[in-house]
Design a protein around this motif. Structure first.
Motif, PDB file in Angstrom:
ATOM      1  N   GLY A 183      41.653  40.519  42.219  1.00 53.73           N
ATOM      2  CA  GLY A 183      40.122  41.113  43.215  1.00 53.73           C
ATOM      3  C   GLY A 183      39.469  39.711  43.636  1.00 53.73           C
ATOM      4  N   HIS A 184      39.816  38.498  42.905  1.00 54.74           N
ATOM      5  CA  HIS A 184      39.551  37.600  43.689  1.00 54.74           C
ATOM      6  C   HIS A 184      38.621  37.097  44.719  1.00 54.74           C
ATOM      7  CE1 HIS A 184      43.585  36.067  43.420  1.00 54.74           C
ATOM      8  NE2 HIS A 184      43.213  35.128  44.498  1.00 54.74           N
ATOM      9  N   THR A 185      38.280  36.635  44.674  1.00 52.83           N
ATOM     10  CA  THR A 185      37.297  36.223  46.583  1.00 52.83           C
ATOM     11  C   THR A 185      37.939  35.116  47.180  1.00 52.83           C
ATOM     12  OG1 THR A 185      35.645  35.158  46.307  1.00 52.83           O
ATOM     13  CG2 THR A 185      35.155  37.269  46.348  1.00 52.83           C
ATOM     14  N   TRP A 186      38.015  35.109  48.311  1.00 52.52           N
ATOM     15  CA  TRP A 186      38.946  33.632  49.145  1.00 52.52           C
ATOM     16  C   TRP A 186      37.809  32.569  48.836  1.00 52.52           C
ATOM     17  CZ3 TRP A 186      43.116  33.242  51.641  1.00 52.52           C
ATOM     18  CH2 TRP A 186      43.016  33.991  51.806  1.00 52.52           C
ATOM     19  N   ASP A 187      36.629  32.523  48.829  1.00 49.42           N
ATOM     20  CA  ASP A 187      35.465  31.326  47.684  1.00 49.42           C
ATOM     21  C   ASP A 187      35.900  31.463  45.699  1.00 49.42           C
ATOM     22  OD1 ASP A 187      34.215  31.673  50.408  1.00 49.42           O
ATOM     23  OD2 ASP A 187      32.509  33.111  49.156  1.00 49.42           O
ATOM     24  N   ASP A 188      36.545  32.377  46.517  1.00 44.99           N
ATOM     25  CA  ASP A 188      36.620  31.835  44.379  1.00 44.99           C
ATOM     26  C   ASP A 188      38.377  31.088  44.668  1.00 44.99           C
ATOM     27  OD1 ASP A 188      34.406  33.534  43.059  1.00 44.99           O
ATOM     28  OD2 ASP A 188      36.096  36.263  43.120  1.00 44.99           O
ATOM     29  N   LEU A 302      54.661  32.723  34.586  1.00 45.58           N
ATOM     30  CA  LEU A 302      54.385  33.053  35.098  1.00 45.58           C
ATOM     31  C   LEU A 302      54.063  34.108  35.051  1.00 45.58           C
ATOM     32  CD1 LEU A 302      58.249  32.499  37.616  1.00 45.58           C
ATOM     33  CD2 LEU A 302      55.621  30.338  36.998  1.00 45.58           C
ATOM     34  N   ALA A 303      53.140  34.682  35.790  1.00 44.12           N
ATOM     35  CA  ALA A 303      52.118  36.219  36.358  1.00 44.12           C
ATOM     36  C   ALA A 303      51.820  36.071  37.457  1.00 44.12           C
ATOM     37  CB  ALA A 303      50.463  35.479  35.407  1.00 44.12           C
ATOM     38  N   VAL A 304      51.312  37.047  37.789  1.00 44.42           N
ATOM     39  CA  VAL A 304      51.340  38.535  38.895  1.00 44.42           C
ATOM     40  C   VAL A 304      49.364  38.641  39.364  1.00 44.42           C
ATOM     41  CG1 VAL A 304      52.255  39.407  41.150  1.00 44.42           C
ATOM     42  CG2 VAL A 304      53.363  38.500  39.272  1.00 44.42           C
ATOM     43  N   THR A 305      49.789  37.804  40.468  1.00 42.44           N
ATOM     44  CA  THR A 305      47.851  39.001  41.277  1.00 42.44           C
ATOM     45  C   THR A 305      47.601  38.834  42.544  1.00 42.44           C
ATOM     46  OG1 THR A 305      45.228  38.227  40.281  1.00 42.44           O
ATOM     47  CG2 THR A 305      46.837  36.471  41.172  1.00 42.44           C
ATOM     48  N   THR A 306      46.608  39.971  42.825  1.00 44.58           N
ATOM     49  CA  THR A 306      46.732  39.490  44.186  1.00 44.58           C
ATOM     50  C   THR A 306      46.737  38.707  45.303  1.00 44.58           C
ATOM     51  OG1 THR A 306      44.401  39.557  44.393  1.00 44.58           O
ATOM     52  CG2 THR A 306      45.794  41.974  43.654  1.00 44.58           C
ATOM     53  N   SER A 315      40.235  45.332  50.946  1.00 44.62           N
ATOM     54  CA  SER A 315      41.535  44.088  50.176  1.00 44.62           C
ATOM     55  C   SER A 315      42.385  43.737  50.584  1.00 44.62           C
ATOM     56  CB  SER A 315      42.329  45.336  48.699  1.00 44.62           C
ATOM     57  OG  SER A 315      43.219  45.524  49.214  1.00 44.62           O
ATOM     58  N   GLY A 316      42.649  44.782  51.967  1.00 46.89           N
ATOM     59  CA  GLY A 316      43.878  44.783  53.199  1.00 46.89           C
ATOM     60  C   GLY A 316      45.546  44.791  52.518  1.00 46.89           C
ATOM     61  N   HIS A 317      45.211  45.143  50.748  1.00 46.45           N
ATOM     62  CA  HIS A 317      46.379  45.407  50.022  1.00 46.45           C
ATOM     63  C   HIS A 317      46.735  46.963  50.205  1.00 46.45           C
ATOM     64  CE1 HIS A 317      45.712  41.503  48.220  1.00 46.45           C
ATOM     65  NE2 HIS A 317      46.386  42.041  47.046  1.00 46.45           N
ATOM     66  N   PHE A 318      48.699  47.114  49.934  1.00 45.71           N
ATOM     67  CA  PHE A 318      49.571  48.475  50.536  1.00 45.71           C
ATOM     68  C   PHE A 318      50.771  48.086  49.463  1.00 45.71           C
ATOM     69  CE2 PHE A 318      50.577  45.356  53.268  1.00 45.71           C
ATOM     70  CZ  PHE A 318      51.852  45.567  53.703  1.00 45.71           C
ATOM     71  N   LEU A 319      51.450  49.564  48.854  1.00 49.04           N
ATOM     72  CA  LEU A 319      52.340  50.099  48.534  1.00 49.04           C
ATOM     73  C   LEU A 319      53.112  49.398  49.516  1.00 49.04           C
ATOM     74  CD1 LEU A 319      51.797  52.695  46.373  1.00 49.04           C
ATOM     75  CD2 LEU A 319      51.481  50.329  45.440  1.00 49.04           C
ATOM     76  N   ARG A 320      54.441  48.613  49.717  1.00 45.61           N
ATOM     77  CA  ARG A 320      55.286  48.441  50.124  1.00 45.61           C
ATOM     78  C   ARG A 320      56.784  49.075  49.691  1.00 45.61           C
ATOM     79  NH1 ARG A 320      56.226  48.276  55.095  1.00 45.61           N
ATOM     80  NH2 ARG A 320      55.048  46.303  55.671  1.00 45.61           N
ATOM     81  N   VAL A 383      52.355  46.538  40.457  1.00 42.04           N
ATOM     82  CA  VAL A 383      52.779  47.281  41.388  1.00 42.04           C
ATOM     83  C   VAL A 383      51.591  48.457  41.137  1.00 42.04           C
ATOM     84  CG1 VAL A 383      53.620  49.235  42.706  1.00 42.04           C
ATOM     85  CG2 VAL A 383      54.595  46.482  42.579  1.00 42.04           C
ATOM     86  N   GLY A 384      51.507  49.091  39.860  1.00 40.56           N
ATOM     87  CA  GLY A 384      51.009  49.828  39.346  1.00 40.56           C
ATOM     88  C   GLY A 384      48.988  49.575  39.972  1.00 40.56           C
ATOM     89  N   LEU A 385      48.595  48.557  39.056  1.00 43.73           N
ATOM     90  CA  LEU A 385      47.318  47.703  39.373  1.00 43.73           C
ATOM     91  C   LEU A 385      46.782  47.872  40.946  1.00 43.73           C
ATOM     92  CD1 LEU A 385      44.748  46.514  38.795  1.00 43.73           C
ATOM     93  CD2 LEU A 385      46.272  44.453  39.084  1.00 43.73           C
ATOM     94  N   VAL A 386      48.170  47.427  42.346  1.00 43.94           N
ATOM     95  CA  VAL A 386      47.668  47.824  43.297  1.00 43.94           C
ATOM     96  C   VAL A 386      47.342  49.337  44.014  1.00 43.94           C
ATOM     97  CG1 VAL A 386      48.364  47.518  45.415  1.00 43.94           C
ATOM     98  CG2 VAL A 386      48.431  45.770  44.045  1.00 43.94           C
ATOM     99  N   ALA A 387      48.720  49.483  43.050  1.00 41.54           N
ATOM    100  CA  ALA A 387      48.265  51.612  43.612  1.00 41.54           C
ATOM    101  C   ALA A 387      46.750  52.257  43.396  1.00 41.54           C
ATOM    102  CB  ALA A 387      49.599  51.987  43.278  1.00 41.54           C
ATOM    103  N   LYS A 388      46.358  51.798  42.195  1.00 41.55           N
ATOM    104  CA  LYS A 388      45.857  52.261  41.863  1.00 41.55           C
ATOM    105  C   LYS A 388      43.724  51.710  42.113  1.00 41.55           C
ATOM    106  CE  LYS A 388      43.145  52.945  37.315  1.00 41.55           C
ATOM    107  NZ  LYS A 388      43.259  53.256  35.744  1.00 41.55           N
ATOM    108  N   GLU A 389      43.540  50.296  42.381  1.00 39.61           N
ATOM    109  CA  GLU A 389      42.909  49.600  42.796  1.00 39.61           C
ATOM    110  C   GLU A 389      42.518  49.265  44.129  1.00 39.61           C
ATOM    111  OE1 GLU A 389      41.380  47.261  39.633  1.00 39.61           O
ATOM    112  OE2 GLU A 389      42.131  48.645  38.012  1.00 39.61           O
TER     113      GLU A 389
END
Length: 442
Positions: A183-188, A302-306, A315-320, A383-389
């Motif tokens: 959820g971090h922003t573009w400025d972040d 390694l780790a994963v984030t948005t 967010s522009g995010h979606f489940l694919r 994937v669960g995080l994106v789906a939920k939030e």
């Protein structure tokens, strides 16, 4: 998890165009629609019949599918013959088989060809078999929705995925920094990238240059309330494209992103040539079902984030849905072929064999019951995080992948590299992209 629904690397996308993600336009044009049309649906599986399935992927995928087929034979009877090829070879063979009326009963499909085949009456409408043969009640309804073409369910995903960014957590820990929070922003993100460059003493760029990433641009466009395509035409404006390229140009200017020639050079191979693996940048933007493949190439965690975003609401995010599967409309055993699909996505033992092979298991209850390795669990959790939030609805595959879209993607990559290496200004590059895209989408 190495095989993805869009090929093995960004280089393969650029190198093969549509071949990495599905059929090229000439190949698809050679596919004849089923003259007889789909056979009447809604029947009952006969059981104990021979079936064929065509698929793409690795030897590991072949072995897992064979285990699933053995379970299917034990529980349902009959047999399943598998024809599996590498991604780039699969598309042409599938086109040839369909043109000759000799496709397998059950067909694996790249996401950008589902609609084209559905519109040519190649795929049997799956809803004819719901719920008697095919149970979709436990599948994520948002991810399977895009497989509905002209009101008919043409295919189902064998896995779920969500776009994001893979970070080298170990490298960031070493310089006293953390992976950006979901959820971090573009400025972040811009501040983060410049801080990495400074705190590493110039040993790392703060980010890869993601300007040529069409999947990333799709998320960015959706953050601005747009879709890549609208009614078969480009759905984004000149300002949208320019804003995207300006973000990355700004990061190159401060030295937080690498110069264009290094970005081009790093895209000439597979995952091993990425700046993430090469320890020159801490991240890589991609669908993270490839997390295991990347983790195998580096010793640090390694780790994963948005992706960066204006806000969760934007967010522009979606489940694919990934690794789609359909049933051949001219199959001699359509109900049994559908039953095989149902078995793959819903059977508990089959799910434990496949785990995250095709992405996050689409059956949500089954997904929770499986024990994954640490890396796969990170992907599943993301994937669960994106789906939920963060997830928002997506258009059908027909709207998302109109005719000409593979060429548009390739042009986007080419223009981005031209801008990054100083061969074109942003303004000229955007004009070139908009003009060429319009031509491909006529």
């Amino acid at each position: 998890m190495y095989n993805t629904d869009t090929g093995l690397s960004r280089r393969s996308l650029l190198r093969y165009g549509a071949a990495a993600t599905g059929l090229t336009a000439p190949a698809l044009a050679g596919c004849s629609p089923s003259e007889d049309g789909p056979k009447p649906g809604g029947g009952t599986p006969a059981g104990n019949v021979p079936l064929r399935m065509s698929a793409y992927g690795s030897t590991a995928r072949q072995q897992k599918l064979q285990q699933v087929y053995d379970l299917y034979k034990k529980k349902r009877g009959g047999s399943v013959e598998l024809s599996l090829l590498a991604n780039d070879a699969y598309s042409q063979k599938l086109a040839t088989e369909i043109a000759g009326g000799a496709a397998a009963d059950t067909i694996a499909l790249f996401q950008n060809i589902v609609a084209q085949y559905a519109l040519k009456n190649v795929l049997a409408p799956l809803d004819d078999y719901v719920p008697k043969v095919l149970d979709i009640s436990q599948l994520d309804q948002s991810s399977i929705a895009s497989g509905v073409i002209n009101g008919k369910r043409a295919a189902l995903p064998l896995g779920d995925n969500a776009y994001g960014a893979i970070y080298d957590k170990g490298a960031l820990d070493a310089i006293g920094m953390s992976v950006p929070k979901p959820g971090h922003t573009w400025d972040d993100f811009i501040a983060f990238a410049n801080d990495v460059k400074k705190k590493s003493g110039g040993a790392y760029y703060g980010t890869v240059d993601d300007s040529g990433d069409f999947n990333g641009f799709e998320v960015f466009a959706r953050q601005r309330g747009k879709e890549l395509y609208k009614e078969g035409k480009l759905g984004v404006s000149r300002d949208d494209v320019q804003a995207w390229f300006e973000i990355w140009a700004g990061l190159r200017k401060t030295g937080a992103a690498p110069p264009g020639d290094l970005t081009v050079q790093s895209s000439t191979g597979g995952f091993g040539t990425t700046l993430l693996v090469g320890k020159k940048a801490p991240n890589f933007f991609i669908y993270p079902n490839v997390l295991g493949a990347l983790q195998a190439l580096t010793k640090t965690e390694l780790a994963v984030t948005t992706m960066p975003m204006p806000s969760a609401a934007q967010s522009g995010h979606f489940l694919r849905g990934s690794n789609w599967v359909g049933v051949y409309a001219r199959s001699e055993h359509p109900a049994d072929a559908v039953d095989l699909v149902n078995f793959i996505v819903n059977d508990e033992e089959a799910g434990k064999v496949l785990q995250a092979e095709f992405g996050a298991p689409p059956n949500l209850q089954l997904r929770k019951s499986i024990t994954y390795n640490k890396v796969d669990q990170l992907f599943i959790d993301y994937v669960g995080l994106v789906a939920k939030e963060f997830a928002h609805p997506v258009p059908s595959l027909a709207d998302e992948f109109p005719s000409g879209s593979p060429q548009v993607m390739t042009t986007f990559v080419t223009v981005s590299q031209s801008i990054a290496t100083g061969k074109q200004t942003i303004s000229d590059g955007v004009d070139s992209f908009m003009s060429q895209a319009a031509g491909f989408l006529t």
